[in-house]
Each structure stands twice: as structure tokens, then as C-alpha cells.
Design a protein around this motif. Structure first.
Motif, PDB file in Angstrom:
ATOM      1  N   GLU A  89       0.825  -1.185  -0.045  1.00 15.69           N
ATOM      2  CA  GLU A  89      -0.095  -0.126   0.029  1.00 15.69           C
ATOM      3  C   GLU A  89       0.816   1.480   0.077  1.00 15.69           C
ATOM      4  N   LEU A  90       1.959   1.297   0.969  1.00 19.64           N
ATOM      5  CA  LEU A  90       2.777   2.503   0.928  1.00 19.64           C
ATOM      6  C   LEU A  90       3.440   2.783  -0.293  1.00 19.64           C
ATOM      7  N   ARG A 161      -0.065  -2.039 -20.993  1.00 21.69           N
ATOM      8  CA  ARG A 161      -0.632  -2.067 -19.590  1.00 21.69           C
ATOM      9  C   ARG A 161      -2.029  -1.450 -19.705  1.00 21.69           C
ATOM     10  N   GLU A 162      -2.981  -1.832 -18.662  1.00 24.21           N
ATOM     11  CA  GLU A 162      -3.877  -1.139 -18.371  1.00 24.21           C
ATOM     12  C   GLU A 162      -3.967  -0.465 -17.038  1.00 24.21           C
ATOM     13  N   VAL A 163      -5.087   0.518 -16.857  1.00 22.39           N
ATOM     14  CA  VAL A 163      -5.096   1.093 -15.666  1.00 22.39           C
ATOM     15  C   VAL A 163      -6.253   0.402 -14.759  1.00 22.39           C
ATOM     16  N   PRO A 164      -5.507  -0.046 -13.337  1.00 22.12           N
ATOM     17  CA  PRO A 164      -6.175  -0.646 -12.494  1.00 22.12           C
ATOM     18  C   PRO A 164      -7.470  -0.235 -11.951  1.00 22.12           C
ATOM     19  N   GLU A 165      -8.120  -0.892 -11.400  1.00 20.96           N
ATOM     20  CA  GLU A 165      -9.489  -0.644 -10.833  1.00 20.96           C
ATOM     21  C   GLU A 165      -9.582   0.380  -9.623  1.00 20.96           C
ATOM     22  N   ARG A 180      -8.617   4.217  -4.089  1.00 19.47           N
ATOM     23  CA  ARG A 180      -8.340   3.513  -2.773  1.00 19.47           C
ATOM     24  C   ARG A 180      -6.976   2.877  -2.947  1.00 19.47           C
ATOM     25  N   ALA A 181      -6.624   2.373  -1.694  1.00 23.23           N
ATOM     26  CA  ALA A 181      -5.419   1.698  -1.595  1.00 23.23           C
ATOM     27  C   ALA A 181      -5.600   0.304  -2.137  1.00 23.23           C
ATOM     28  N   ASP A 186      -4.650  -6.935  -5.989  1.00 22.55           N
ATOM     29  CA  ASP A 186      -5.207  -5.948  -7.031  1.00 22.55           C
ATOM     30  C   ASP A 186      -4.056  -5.428  -7.882  1.00 22.55           C
ATOM     31  N   VAL A 187      -2.705  -5.546  -7.348  1.00 19.61           N
ATOM     32  CA  VAL A 187      -1.822  -4.699  -8.055  1.00 19.61           C
ATOM     33  C   VAL A 187      -1.349  -5.615  -9.163  1.00 19.61           C
TER      34      VAL A 187
END
Length: 204
Positions: A89-90, A161-165, A180-181, A186-187
Motif C-alpha cells: 500500500e505504501l 498495460r491497463e489502468v487498475p481498478e 483507494r489503496a 489488486d496490483v
């Protein structure tokens, strides 16, 4: 530009993985380390496996300095919850990482340079610190005078690449919001990352 940035693909060869999933990575042709001893292979120790996990994660985020990376680990330990998830997350809240995720730069190295050259606004304010920590619902946009830069246009049109959700982006206005983090799952890492091994490395 630092020497380390110029030789970024050596990181790929040293680790033996296509760290950023790029088609031009030399690992596709030579999946062994650089230098005359690069083709020697031996089974790594537990320490070697943990070190490799750390080098992969550190290298992926633009090869952050060891001092700064350790600070992220120490903060992740202080926070409640799973330390490895906290660490991810950081790292994902860094402004240069967000710029890379938004496809405003083709590589993490280019994203860091883009930020440091002052091409970005966060909530309407110019920010030129790559490690700036983005918060939920922060709005990140390219400055008006920078929107026609070839590096930006090339990055937004890239199909790599695609932009993540966990963020939303308007490619026309070159503006996005950090929603959101993310969790580790998810990454969109092109290779398997093992932050749990990084935690083991530092807690030895």
C-alpha cells in the motif's frame, strides 16, 4: 539521469525476470545475468531467496534507495494489519507509482522524472516530489502546458498495460482520481512479487 536509471534493464537480467513486462526487455533474448559470470547458476539459500524478493520489489518501483525502502518497511511494521500488505500500500501511494499506473509515463523511471520536472498537479497544486504520498480521492492531472509532451502521448496510447481498478483516469483530459489503496492481489505486477519474503528479510 543517474547511471542506475540508464542501465535499468540490467536489473531485469540480474534478477532473470521481465520486471515491468516490457516487450523490449533483454531478458526475452538473454535470460541470464549480465557480465562474464552471468550464466553461472546455483541454488540460492533462504537468505538469497529473500534478498531476491526484496531486490525485485525495490527494483520494480524505480529502484528506490535502500534507505528509503527500509523506511517503508519500518512504517509498514508500525501500522496495524498485515505488514506485507501495508508495504505494498505504501509503495502504491507514491506519486510516481500513481503516475505510472495512470499510464502517464511508460516506465517507473520515466514517471519519477516526469514528477520531479514539475509536470503534475495534485488537487490543483504543483507537486514535484516523487515519493509524495497520495491519499484516497486525490485528483492527479498533467499541467496544461505539459499535455502535448510526446512522452505523455506515447504512454497513454501504449497497449502494454491497463489502468487498475483502484484508480480512474480520463485519457482525454489526462486527469485521474486515486480511489483507494490496493491489496497485493489488486496490483497488476507482471511478475510474482513476494512481499512476505521481504518482511522475512528485514526481520532476520
Amino acid at each position: 539521469m543517474t547511471k542506475r536509471t540508464e542501465s535499468k534493464f540490467k536489473i531485469n537480467r540480474r534478477l532473470g525476470v521481465n520486471l515491468w513486462g516490457r516487450a523490449k526487455s533483454p531478458v526475452a533474448k538473454r535470460d541470464y545475468g549480465p557480465g562474464q559470470h552471468g550464466q553461472r547458476r546455483k541454488k540460492p539459500s533462504d537468505y538469497g531467496v529473500q534478498l531476491m524478493a526484496k531486490q525485485k520489489l525495490k527494483g520494480y518501483y524505480g529502484n528506490i534507495s535502500e534507505k528509503q525502502f527500509r523506511k517503508y518497511y519500518e512504517e509498514a511494521v508500525r501500522r496495524k494489519g498485515d505488514t506485507s500488505e501495508n508495504l505494498i500500500e505504501l509503495l502504491e501511494r507514491r506519486l510516481d507509482t500513481v503516475v505510472y499506473r495512470m499510464k502517464l509515463a511508460i516506465t517507473p523511471f520515466a514517471a519519477r522524472q516526469f514528477v520531479s520536472h514539475g509536470h503534475l498537479l495534485v488537487n490543483g497544486r504543483r507537486v514535484n516530489i516523487a515519493s509524495y504520498r497520495v491519499s484516497n480521492d486525490d485528483v492527479i492531472e498533467v499541467r496544461e502546458k505539459s499535455k502535448q509532451l510526446a512522452v505523455v502521448l506515447d504512454a497513454t496510447q501504449s497497449a502494454e498495460r491497463e489502468v487498475p481498478e483502484y484508480m480512474e483516469v480520463d485519457n482525454r483530459s489526462l486527469k485521474g482520481r486515486y480511489l483507494r489503496a490496493p491489496k497485493l492481489a489488486d496490483v497488476p505486477f507482471p511478475v510474482q512479487m513476494e512481499p512476505n519474503l521481504v518482511v522475512e528479510f528485514y526481520s532476520r
